[in-house]
Design a protein around this motif. Sequence first.
Motif, PDB file in Angstrom:
ATOM      1  N   ASP A 162     104.899 -61.526 -29.167  1.00 58.15           N
ATOM      2  CA  ASP A 162     104.013 -62.603 -28.717  1.00 58.15           C
ATOM      3  C   ASP A 162     104.770 -63.929 -28.657  1.00 58.15           C
ATOM      4  O   ASP A 162     104.629 -64.695 -27.699  1.00 58.15           O
ATOM      5  CB  ASP A 162     102.817 -62.747 -29.669  1.00 58.15           C
ATOM      6  N   ALA A 192     105.253 -58.318 -36.927  1.00 57.58           N
ATOM      7  CA  ALA A 192     104.034 -58.690 -36.213  1.00 57.58           C
ATOM      8  C   ALA A 192     104.196 -60.072 -35.594  1.00 57.58           C
ATOM      9  O   ALA A 192     104.697 -61.008 -36.234  1.00 57.58           O
ATOM     10  CB  ALA A 192     102.842 -58.674 -37.169  1.00 57.58           C
ATOM     11  N   GLY A 193     103.812 -60.195 -34.317  1.00 55.36           N
ATOM     12  CA  GLY A 193     103.856 -61.481 -33.630  1.00 55.36           C
ATOM     13  C   GLY A 193     105.179 -61.810 -32.968  1.00 55.36           C
ATOM     14  O   GLY A 193     105.280 -62.818 -32.258  1.00 55.36           O
ATOM     15  N   GLN A 245     111.486 -51.557 -36.932  1.00 58.24           N
ATOM     16  CA  GLN A 245     110.129 -52.002 -36.653  1.00 58.24           C
ATOM     17  C   GLN A 245     110.094 -53.502 -36.402  1.00 58.24           C
ATOM     18  O   GLN A 245     110.694 -54.289 -37.133  1.00 58.24           O
ATOM     19  CB  GLN A 245     109.221 -51.655 -37.836  1.00 58.24           C
TER      20      GLN A 245
END
Length: 351
Positions: free
Chosen positions: A158, A154-155, A151
Amino acid sequence: MAAIKGPAIFLAQFAGDKAPFDTLEGMAKWAASLGYKGIQVPTDPKLFDLEIAAESQEYCDKVKAMCAEAGVEITELSTHLQGQLVAVHPAYDELFDNFAPEHLHGKPKERTEWAINQLMLAAKASKRLGLKAHVTFSGALMWHLVYPWPQRPAGLVDEGFKELGNRWRPILDAFEEAGVDLCYEIHPGEDLHDGATFERFLQEVGDHPRANILFDPSHFVLQQLDYLDFIDRYHDRIKMFHVKDAEFLPNGRSGVYGGYQGWVDRPGRFRSLGDGQVDFKSIFTKLTQYGFEGWAVLEWECCLKDSAQGAAEGAPFIASHIIEPTKVAFDDFAGAGSSTERNRRILGLDK
């Protein structure tokens, strides 16, 4: 609507150490003898000196005159290898060192600086040659993350696109100054490998007007991406076109990922024009419909057919698909004169 220009041929896969493939003049004459009208030129120092071209109009004029005498014109320059080196994840450092001069091997920071400078030179050289577009790769910081396992934090993606945008924005500005479109070949192995990734990149570079696309349907066949819908979605950014065929023949052993097999045994593999599954009639139709004014450029890559045969077959194949846009509507013969007064009468507005 304008007719697509062509046929043209990308020289990279044909360049070699023996005549006529060891000089640009020799390759220009060879391409013309096969019926090609244009050549897309890799910025390999053995064929084309990018550093001199960026600074010398005399050099560029001589190259253009030599090509014209041979019977072809330069369609675009290519910096695929240098563009790849603008963004390289450390896992690929040793593999991609081969794309850089030997004195930069093992020096990733210096290699990136060299690659960025090469793109800056390409903008200047393209302008001196009077070219409208240039092709490159985006490079990749995130290709090892293409499958979401493990996984992703997050980010992470980006941040990857933010860095990619930061590296390419000054280059795009240089191409804007030169008046040349910078076209990324949407390609597996690159961070820009489909429409979704191209859109993420556009966000990071502020929808830069020079951030455009080289459309090559073969890479979409291997990804099982709808290449005709891609044209509908992104036609305003498609400024270059590689005519390359491919096929996808999945089975119970392997599919899109290929099972680490060689090209002959992979379900997805590149083929010579007409030997694969690409619907070129529909592609040429859509590009003509949307007013594509660039070149149709053969990129030959085939795991079965010899390059000489592929090149010889390519020019007539492309020529047979170029559409001469109609100058009249097919039902004009049944038309009648028109005026505002007549139109209003037909609509029942003045009765």
